[in-house]
Design an enzyme around this catalytic site. Structure first.
Site, PDB file in Angstrom:
ATOM      1  N   ASN A 110     -20.862  48.086 -17.585  1.00  0.00           N
ATOM      2  CA  ASN A 110     -21.071  48.987 -16.231  1.00  0.00           C
ATOM      3  C   ASN A 110     -21.132  50.338 -16.506  1.00  0.00           C
ATOM      4  OD1 ASN A 110     -20.790  46.388 -14.605  1.00  0.00           O
ATOM      5  ND2 ASN A 110     -18.518  46.550 -15.343  1.00  0.00           N
TER       6      ASN A 110
ATOM      7  N   CYS B   1      -8.564  43.447  -7.669  1.00  0.00           N
ATOM      8  CA  CYS B   1      -7.864  44.223  -9.042  1.00  0.00           C
ATOM      9  C   CYS B   1      -7.358  45.570  -8.856  1.00  0.00           C
ATOM     10  CB  CYS B   1      -9.647  44.770  -9.397  1.00  0.00           C
ATOM     11  SG  CYS B   1      -9.557  45.609 -11.068  1.00  0.00           S
TER      12      CYS B   1
ATOM     13  N   CYS C 130     -15.626  46.922 -13.194  1.00  0.00           N
ATOM     14  CA  CYS C 130     -14.674  47.131 -14.364  1.00  0.00           C
ATOM     15  C   CYS C 130     -14.991  48.391 -15.225  1.00  0.00           C
ATOM     16  CB  CYS C 130     -14.607  46.096 -15.398  1.00  0.00           C
ATOM     17  SG  CYS C 130     -13.410  44.726 -15.002  1.00  0.00           S
TER      18      CYS C 130
ATOM     19  N   GLU D  86      -8.106  53.782  -6.967  1.00  0.00           N
ATOM     20  CA  GLU D  86      -8.753  53.050  -6.580  1.00  0.00           C
ATOM     21  C   GLU D  86      -8.487  51.280  -6.683  1.00  0.00           C
ATOM     22  OE1 GLU D  86     -13.050  55.233  -6.238  1.00  0.00           O
ATOM     23  OE2 GLU D  86     -12.348  54.550  -8.104  1.00  0.00           O
TER      24      GLU D  86
ATOM     25  N   CYS E 222      -5.567  57.272 -17.428  1.00  0.00           N
ATOM     26  CA  CYS E 222      -5.325  56.396 -18.424  1.00  0.00           C
ATOM     27  C   CYS E 222      -5.130  57.041 -19.839  1.00  0.00           C
ATOM     28  CB  CYS E 222      -6.389  55.041 -18.442  1.00  0.00           C
ATOM     29  SG  CYS E 222      -5.593  53.803 -19.959  1.00  0.00           S
TER      30      CYS E 222
ATOM     31  N   SER F  91      -7.937  43.039 -24.273  1.00  0.00           N
ATOM     32  CA  SER F  91      -9.286  43.950 -24.558  1.00  0.00           C
ATOM     33  C   SER F  91      -9.424  44.047 -25.983  1.00  0.00           C
ATOM     34  CB  SER F  91      -9.247  45.342 -23.768  1.00  0.00           C
ATOM     35  OG  SER F  91      -9.191  45.062 -22.268  1.00  0.00           O
ATOM     36  N   LEU F  92     -10.443  43.419 -26.672  1.00  0.00           N
ATOM     37  CA  LEU F  92     -10.700  43.283 -28.106  1.00  0.00           C
ATOM     38  C   LEU F  92     -11.975  44.331 -28.243  1.00  0.00           C
ATOM     39  CD1 LEU F  92      -9.437  42.345 -30.583  1.00  0.00           C
ATOM     40  CD2 LEU F  92     -10.934  40.440 -30.454  1.00  0.00           C
TER      41      LEU F  92
ATOM     42  N   GLY G  70      -5.683  52.398 -15.606  1.00  0.00           N
ATOM     43  CA  GLY G  70      -4.512  52.387 -16.419  1.00  0.00           C
ATOM     44  C   GLY G  70      -4.120  51.067 -17.162  1.00  0.00           C
TER      45      GLY G  70
ATOM     46  N   CYS H   5     -15.016  53.927 -21.125  1.00  0.00           N
ATOM     47  CA  CYS H   5     -14.246  53.710 -19.652  1.00  0.00           C
ATOM     48  C   CYS H   5     -14.173  55.149 -18.716  1.00  0.00           C
ATOM     49  CB  CYS H   5     -13.065  53.152 -19.896  1.00  0.00           C
ATOM     50  SG  CYS H   5     -11.901  52.777 -18.482  1.00  0.00           S
TER      51      CYS H   5
ATOM     52  N   CYS I  26     -10.424  54.915 -24.268  1.00  0.00           N
ATOM     53  CA  CYS I  26     -11.304  54.030 -24.505  1.00  0.00           C
ATOM     54  C   CYS I  26     -12.739  54.935 -24.114  1.00  0.00           C
ATOM     55  CB  CYS I  26     -11.426  52.725 -24.010  1.00  0.00           C
ATOM     56  SG  CYS I  26      -9.933  51.932 -24.264  1.00  0.00           S
TER      57      CYS I  26
HETATM   58  N1  SAH Z   1      -6.610  48.929 -19.045  1.00  0.00           N
HETATM   59  C1  SAH Z   1      -6.735  47.709 -19.099  1.00  0.00           C
HETATM   60  C2  SAH Z   1      -7.459  47.050 -17.920  1.00  0.00           C
HETATM   61  C3  SAH Z   1      -9.025  47.643 -17.807  1.00  0.00           C
HETATM   62  S1  SAH Z   1     -10.165  47.063 -16.915  1.00  0.00           S
HETATM   63  C4  SAH Z   1      -7.531  47.305 -20.353  1.00  0.00           C
HETATM   64  O1  SAH Z   1      -8.276  48.097 -20.763  1.00  0.00           O
HETATM   65  O2  SAH Z   1      -7.595  46.074 -20.658  1.00  0.00           O
HETATM   66  C5  SAH Z   1     -10.786  45.232 -17.617  1.00  0.00           C
HETATM   67  C6  SAH Z   1     -11.790  45.536 -18.782  1.00  0.00           C
HETATM   68  O3  SAH Z   1     -12.833  46.131 -18.587  1.00  0.00           O
HETATM   69  C7  SAH Z   1     -11.228  46.192 -19.990  1.00  0.00           C
HETATM   70  O4  SAH Z   1     -11.139  44.989 -21.079  1.00  0.00           O
HETATM   71  C8  SAH Z   1     -11.914  47.252 -20.258  1.00  0.00           C
HETATM   72  O5  SAH Z   1     -11.964  47.638 -21.627  1.00  0.00           O
HETATM   73  C9  SAH Z   1     -13.195  46.980 -19.668  1.00  0.00           C
HETATM   74  N2  SAH Z   1     -14.128  48.240 -19.369  1.00  0.00           N
HETATM   75  C10 SAH Z   1     -13.790  49.476 -19.478  1.00  0.00           C
HETATM   76  N3  SAH Z   1     -14.891  50.063 -18.921  1.00  0.00           N
HETATM   77  C11 SAH Z   1     -15.951  49.425 -18.875  1.00  0.00           C
HETATM   78  C12 SAH Z   1     -17.382  49.379 -18.246  1.00  0.00           C
HETATM   79  N4  SAH Z   1     -17.710  50.597 -18.086  1.00  0.00           N
HETATM   80  N5  SAH Z   1     -17.764  48.411 -18.410  1.00  0.00           N
HETATM   81  C13 SAH Z   1     -17.369  47.016 -18.605  1.00  0.00           C
HETATM   82  N6  SAH Z   1     -16.316  46.930 -18.970  1.00  0.00           N
HETATM   83  C14 SAH Z   1     -15.342  47.686 -19.322  1.00  0.00           C
HETATM   84 FE1  SF4 Z   2      -7.466  52.466 -20.196  1.00  0.00          FE
HETATM   85 FE2  SF4 Z   2      -8.353  50.048 -20.002  1.00  0.00          FE
HETATM   86 FE3  SF4 Z   2     -10.033  52.109 -19.576  1.00  0.00          FE
HETATM   87 FE4  SF4 Z   2      -9.106  51.883 -22.067  1.00  0.00          FE
HETATM   88  S1  SF4 Z   2     -10.210  50.615 -20.856  1.00  0.00           S
HETATM   89  S2  SF4 Z   2      -9.181  53.720 -20.964  1.00  0.00           S
HETATM   90  S3  SF4 Z   2      -7.145  51.065 -21.517  1.00  0.00           S
HETATM   91  S4  SF4 Z   2      -8.104  51.688 -18.283  1.00  0.00           S
END
Ligand code: SAH
Ligand code: SF4
Length: 349
Positions: free
Chosen positions: A287, A101, A329, A88, A108, A211-212, A156, A115, A112
């Site tokens: 989200n 985006c 996200c 997507e 992935c 992503s911290l 990813g 996610c 996390c």
């Molecule tokens: N894989 C990359 C890009 C991910 S999307 C990464 O992890 O950095 C961008 C951001 O959205 C990341 O910081 C991710 O941790 C965060 N994210 C993941 N799931 C989410 C959710 N359900 N709600 C809000 N942010 C989320």
């Molecule tokens: Fe992968 Fe980013 Fe989701 Fe973590 S937040 S599982 S690194 S897509």
């Protein structure tokens, strides 16, 4: 040569036919500049060549199966790869920008816990062509308005597919390609430290977000199990390398999870880590995904933001978009409403 690397199949057909070198540049421009999805649209190529290319190296490598539209104007594109995987892409329109985006992997591996993509596990890396094509399709759909920003924040971990990701970004940035300024392109990583350093060393001025999600080592490990291979200290050392090397602003993503990382002591922990004026805290509200976490209230999020600013941090709270089509996200998982992977591709364009 960038074109040959990006379009190896096209290059092969042209070589076999003994075509002059400029044909490859024309084919490249047809895809990356004119956004053709069918070689028949590339009328500067001879008809016999268009026919052979259509047969052996199609202009579109992915099938666009569905476009969903959210009430706030956000659009989500569902693609199927040639080997049947679903990915997507999201386009977010704002007053003065249109951001795409994009995804870099099918699923992935980082797992996390909050996610939706992380729940899928990893299927495979996307190729540079598959990564860039997401932007071409969104741009075609958005025309005549231009895409102003690209964020690598879809499905990813881009730094686990480093080479193809950077190759795609170069095509997006290339003045003979998609021609988008590097400063309008941002990559988000869960914090792979070697690749953060490598990215800092790239010549283009791409932006980076890390992503911290928690300043405390043990707590971070609980929500980002695989990322915990690198400690918070190591991630901050790599961050410092990035700003020292590039002198560019560095973004830290922080998704507020109720009762998990949204307390005053977390702000204080962040303040200890943020020891450089180029560091910027990007707060996101969670989200919804079916992962057992819940979002910090709007008020709680504002309070977190205000306290962070009080402690001297440069910080913003990012509004969530496209929630009604699961396009925000962390919600990209190419699943239907019952949570099953989306099925057989249907061609719509
Ligand atoms: N894989 C990359 C890009 C991910 S999307 C990464 O992890 O950095 C961008 C951001 O959205 C990341 O910081 C991710 O941790 C965060 N994210 C993941 N799931 C989410 C959710 N359900 N709600 C809000 N942010 C989320
Ligand atoms: Fe992968 Fe980013 Fe989701 Fe973590 S937040 S599982 S690194 S897509």
């Amino acid at each position: 040569m960038r074109e040959a690397e990006f379009l190896p199949e096209v290059h092969k057909v042209l070589e076999e036919r003994g075509e002059p070198a400029y044909r490859l540049k024309q084919a490249y421009a047809a895809l990356a500049t004119s956004l053709a999805r069918d070689w028949d649209e590339a009328t500067n190529l001879p008809k016999t060549l268009r026919e052979e290319l259509s047969e052996k190296a199609p202009a579109a490598v992915m099938n666009l199966s569905r476009v969903s539209k959210a009430s706030d104007g956000t659009r989500k594109y569902l693609f199927h790869t040639h080997d049947g995987h679903a990915i997507e892409t999201v386009m977010i329109p704002e007053k003065d920008r249109r951001t795409v985006c994009i995804s870099t992997q099918v699923g992935c591996a980082m797992a996390c816990k909050f996610c939706a993509t992380g729940l899928m596990g990893i299927k495979r890396n996307l190729t540079a062509r598959e990564i860039a094509e997401q932007v071409f399709v969104a741009a075609r759909d958005t025309a005549p308005e231009r895409i102003s920003n690209v964020v690598v924040m879809g499905m990813g971990e881009p730094f686990l597919n480093y080479d193809e990701t950077v190759k795609a970004l170069r095509v997006l940035n290339d003045s003979d390609g998609f021609n988008l300024a590097a400063r309008h392109i941002a990559v988000s990583t869960s914090g792979l430290i070697d690749k953060i350093r490598r990215f800092a060393d790239e010549p283009e001025q791409f932006h980076l977000a890390i992503s911290l999600h928690n300043p405390f080592e043990d707590e971070r490990r609980e929500i980002m199990p695989v990322a915990a291979r690198h400690s918070v200290v190591e991630v901050m050392e790599a961050a410092r390398y990035f700003v020292d090397k590039t002198n560019r602003k560095l973004f830290f993503e922080y998704t507020l999870l109720a009762g998990v990382n949204d307390q005053p002591n977390h702000v204080e922990g962040l303040a200890e880590l943020f020891d450089h004026p180029l560091y910027h805290l990007n707060l996101l509200r969670f989200n919804w995904t079916d992962t057992g976490f819940s979002a910090t209230s709007k008020r709680g999020a504002r309070e977190f933001l205000e306290y962070a600013r009080e402690l001297g941090l440069s910080a913003t709270l990012r509004p969530s978009r496209g929630n009604d089509i699961d396009a925000a996200c962390g919600q990209l998982a190419a699943k239907d409403l019952r949570g099953r992977p989306v099925g057989t591709p249907v061609s719509i364009s």
